[in-house]
Motif scaffolding. Structure first.
Motif, mmCIF file in Angstrom:
data_model
loop_
_atom_site.group_PDB
_atom_site.id
_atom_site.type_symbol
_atom_site.label_atom_id
_atom_site.label_comp_id
_atom_site.label_asym_id
_atom_site.label_seq_id
_atom_site.Cartn_x
_atom_site.Cartn_y
_atom_site.Cartn_z
ATOM 1 N N ASP A 1 27.737 -21.853 32.847
ATOM 2 C CA ASP A 1 28.721 -21.046 32.105
ATOM 3 C C ASP A 1 28.093 -20.348 30.909
ATOM 4 N N ASN A 2 26.774 -20.359 30.839
ATOM 5 C CA ASN A 2 26.054 -19.687 29.734
ATOM 6 C C ASN A 2 26.584 -20.112 28.365
ATOM 7 N N MET A 3 26.889 -21.387 28.226
ATOM 8 C CA MET A 3 27.359 -21.899 26.927
ATOM 9 C C MET A 3 26.223 -22.598 26.190
ATOM 10 N N PHE A 4 25.224 -23.109 26.961
ATOM 11 C CA PHE A 4 24.127 -23.873 26.363
ATOM 12 C C PHE A 4 22.801 -23.365 26.901
ATOM 13 N N ARG A 5 21.758 -23.413 26.050
ATOM 14 C CA ARG A 5 20.418 -23.039 26.518
ATOM 15 C C ARG A 5 19.444 -24.090 26.010
ATOM 16 N N PHE A 6 18.515 -24.517 26.870
ATOM 17 C CA PHE A 6 17.547 -25.540 26.456
ATOM 18 C C PHE A 6 16.791 -25.069 25.231
ATOM 19 N N LYS B 1 33.845 -36.716 20.250
ATOM 20 C CA LYS B 1 34.491 -35.679 19.435
ATOM 21 C C LYS B 1 33.677 -34.388 19.471
ATOM 22 N N LYS B 2 32.356 -34.502 19.252
ATOM 23 C CA LYS B 2 31.523 -33.298 19.221
ATOM 24 C C LYS B 2 31.478 -32.631 20.606
ATOM 25 N N LEU B 3 31.384 -33.424 21.677
ATOM 26 C CA LEU B 3 31.308 -32.847 23.030
ATOM 27 C C LEU B 3 32.554 -32.020 23.324
ATOM 28 N N ILE B 4 33.697 -32.472 22.809
ATOM 29 C CA ILE B 4 34.934 -31.715 23.021
ATOM 30 C C ILE B 4 34.910 -30.467 22.147
ATOM 31 N N GLU B 5 34.444 -30.606 20.912
ATOM 32 C CA GLU B 5 34.452 -29.453 19.982
ATOM 33 C C GLU B 5 33.478 -28.357 20.409
ATOM 34 N N VAL B 6 32.382 -28.720 21.093
ATOM 35 C CA VAL B 6 31.453 -27.658 21.540
ATOM 36 C C VAL B 6 31.824 -27.129 22.919
ATOM 37 N N GLY B 7 32.843 -27.752 23.526
ATOM 38 C CA GLY B 7 33.287 -27.269 24.839
ATOM 39 C C GLY B 7 32.507 -27.853 25.991
ATOM 40 N N PHE B 8 31.691 -28.875 25.725
ATOM 41 C CA PHE B 8 30.931 -29.535 26.802
ATOM 42 C C PHE B 8 31.891 -30.364 27.648
ATOM 43 N N SER B 9 32.773 -31.101 26.984
ATOM 44 C CA SER B 9 33.815 -31.879 27.682
ATOM 45 C C SER B 9 35.157 -31.234 27.373
ATOM 46 N N SER B 10 36.116 -31.489 28.243
ATOM 47 C CA SER B 10 37.473 -30.977 27.946
ATOM 48 C C SER B 10 38.468 -32.128 28.085
ATOM 49 N N LEU B 11 39.598 -31.969 27.416
ATOM 50 C CA LEU B 11 40.632 -33.013 27.420
ATOM 51 C C LEU B 11 41.709 -32.631 28.431
ATOM 52 N N SER B 12 42.128 -33.603 29.276
ATOM 53 C CA SER B 12 43.255 -33.289 30.161
ATOM 54 C C SER B 12 44.532 -33.548 29.349
ATOM 55 N N ALA B 13 45.665 -33.229 29.913
ATOM 56 C CA ALA B 13 46.960 -33.286 29.185
ATOM 57 C C ALA B 13 47.149 -34.652 28.517
ATOM 58 N N ARG B 14 46.852 -35.713 29.257
ATOM 59 C CA ARG B 14 47.190 -37.046 28.722
ATOM 60 C C ARG B 14 46.110 -37.574 27.784
ATOM 61 N N GLN C 1 20.730 -25.474 22.738
ATOM 62 C CA GLN C 1 21.368 -24.636 21.727
ATOM 63 C C GLN C 1 22.776 -24.327 22.207
ATOM 64 N N VAL C 2 23.760 -24.466 21.325
ATOM 65 C CA VAL C 2 25.139 -24.082 21.673
ATOM 66 C C VAL C 2 25.222 -22.597 21.372
ATOM 67 N N ILE C 3 25.415 -21.792 22.424
ATOM 68 C CA ILE C 3 25.188 -20.354 22.253
ATOM 69 C C ILE C 3 26.188 -19.729 21.272
ATOM 70 N N LYS C 4 27.462 -20.107 21.379
ATOM 71 C CA LYS C 4 28.418 -19.541 20.399
ATOM 72 C C LYS C 4 29.380 -20.642 19.999
ATOM 73 N N ASN C 5 29.246 -21.144 18.776
ATOM 74 C CA ASN C 5 30.223 -22.127 18.322
ATOM 75 C C ASN C 5 30.258 -22.103 16.799
ATOM 76 N N PRO C 6 31.437 -22.031 16.215
ATOM 77 C CA PRO C 6 31.527 -21.896 14.750
ATOM 78 C C PRO C 6 30.959 -23.110 14.001
ATOM 79 N N LYS C 7 31.023 -24.294 14.654
ATOM 80 C CA LYS C 7 30.714 -25.502 13.872
ATOM 81 C C LYS C 7 29.333 -26.078 14.179
#
Ligand SMILES: CN(C)Cc1n[nH]c2ccc(-c3ccc(F)cc3OCCn3ccnc3)cc12
Length: 389
Positions: free
Chosen positions: A76-81, A195-208, A297-303
């Motif tokens: 998904d071109n979100m991370f680069r080694f 927490k960080k994996l969710i904030e960088v978009g590596f992991s996602s949270l399901s509804a529950r 490297q997290v290609i685009k993330n504010p934090k």
């Protein structure tokens, strides 16, 4: 015109689907040393070959920057080694390295292309078949000059420099599928910093799910469980070499390590490689675990700018249960500041992936052997005993 898919790879000694049953196991083409081109392949105008000296700070910086900005990204071109200079020196300056196997291409003194080889002796499908060959890695062309067909020239040039050394095979891995994988392995991730994996978009949270639920789920003890677990030291090299070589005989693809090589590949290097041994009663080492440091490297993330990832390297458990040993690896990695612990489903890794709550990644890592037909067309991931960084 080289524009049909894999047009370049069809010209290479790799088994293709309909030859599979015709080819006998072993080299596909026999190399003739006298026929190897003595001069480098031609490059397009203004491009020049350049042997990289990674010990030179400035040249190492150039390689670091080329890779950091242009090397492998996730699907998904979100991370680069983001391989560090210390890591590259570890990975590319092993015992017996050749000075012309770290190949750069420059335009006006700027590095725009790179490919590397290191000398290895690979055992293929049994202990008698030991083949001196090269392990290819870090093929990278600057994003701005892709589609110049530079990659095939880099591959042909390093092939020529390997042939000159009278070596005719290569081993490499890639996330993409080109002719013809010998094994298709999958990678898995174990969350250490939910927490960080969710904030960088590596992991996602399901509804529950909630962040705090995830943190509780992946929580680890403060300290490892195994008595006698400690960082590897020089005095452990002989025992670790024996344990490793004995263990790797279980697989169909594996390296045999000298003590010199074990020193290089396993003695701890800060922010590069971590190795811990289990010392049972007086001085006897019965197990070891190891993981290497490869941030993305997290290609685009504010934090956050980086994802700190530890990658499982080689783990040998002869007296500690493998699940317990790897549970301790997770704890040690967490304490060293990693956000995630990654592992492939090779060797015995399948024995701990599920139990230690690893989640499957979104892609695969394919293993390749150049100019070699295996007895069995494909190897199962658990038959692979080599880790390429
Ligand atoms: C092996 N060595 C040749 C680098 C290399 N090239 N191509 C690759 C494709 C996948 C993996 C890989 C291997 C193990 C693993 F646990 C996760 C991986 O990639 C995650 C996706 N990703 C890519 C960049 N940042 C995150 C490595 C590589």
């Amino acid at each position: 015109k080289l524009n049909k898919p894999h047009q370049f790879w069809q010209t290479q000694p790799m088994p293709n689907i309909n030859e599979m049953d015709k080819l006998k196991p072993g080299p596909i083409q026999l190399g003739v040393l006298a026929e190897v081109r003595k001069d480098p392949f031609n490059l397009i105008d203004k491009f020049e070959w350049f042997n990289v000296d990674l010990r030179n700070e400035e040249q190492a910086q150039q390689v670091y920057t080329l890779l950091k900005e242009n090397y492998v990204e996730d699907d998904d071109n979100m991370f680069r080694f983001d391989y560090s200079i210390d890591f590259l020196r570890w990975a590319l300056l092993p015992p017996g390295q050749y000075s012309d196997w770290l190949i750069g291409v420059r335009v006006n003194q700027k590095l725009v292309g790179f490919i590397t080889g290191i000398p290895v002796t690979l055992n293929i499908e049994n202990e008698q078949t030991k083949v001196k060959m090269t392990e290819i890695n870090f093929l990278c062309v600057h994003k701005k000059i892709r589609a110049n067909r530079l990659a095939p020239v880099l591959i042909k040039e390093i092939t020529r420099r390997v042939h000159i050394k009278n070596m005719w095979q290569a081993v490499y891995t890639a996330g993409i599928v080109v002719p013809t994988p010998i094994s298709q392995t999958r990678y898995y991730h174990r969350s250490l910093n939910a927490k960080k994996l969710i904030e960088v978009g590596f992991s996602s949270l399901s509804a529950r799910q909630t962040i705090s639920r995830q943190q509780k789920l992946y929580k680890l003890p403060e300290e490892p469980k195994t008595p006698g677990l400690r960082p590897m030291k020089k005095k452990d090299v002989a025992q670790v070499t024996k344990l490793l070589n004995e263990y790797l005989k279980n697989f169909k693809l594996y390296f045999k390590y000298s003590e010199e090589e074990v020193k290089h590949w396993f003695l701890p290097r800060k922010d590069v490689i971590s190795t811990y041994v289990v010392e049972k009663e007086q001085g006897v080492v019965t197990d070891f675990l190891s993981f290497y440091n490869l941030p993305s490297q997290v290609i685009k993330n504010p934090k956050y700018t980086h994802l700190r990832a530890a990658y499982s390297y080689y783990n040998v458990a002869t007296s500690t249960p493998i699940v317990q040993l790897m549970y301790d690896a997770l704890i040690l990695a967490k304490n060293e500041g990693y956000d995630v612990f990654n592992a492939l489903d090779i060797m015995d890794n399948d024995k701990f992936l599920k139990e230690l709550m690893f989640c499957p990644g979104d892609g695969q890592l394919n293993y390749y052997l150049y100019n070699w037909k295996l007895e069995s067309n494909m190897l199962k991931p658990e038959e692979i005993g080599i880790v390429l960084v």
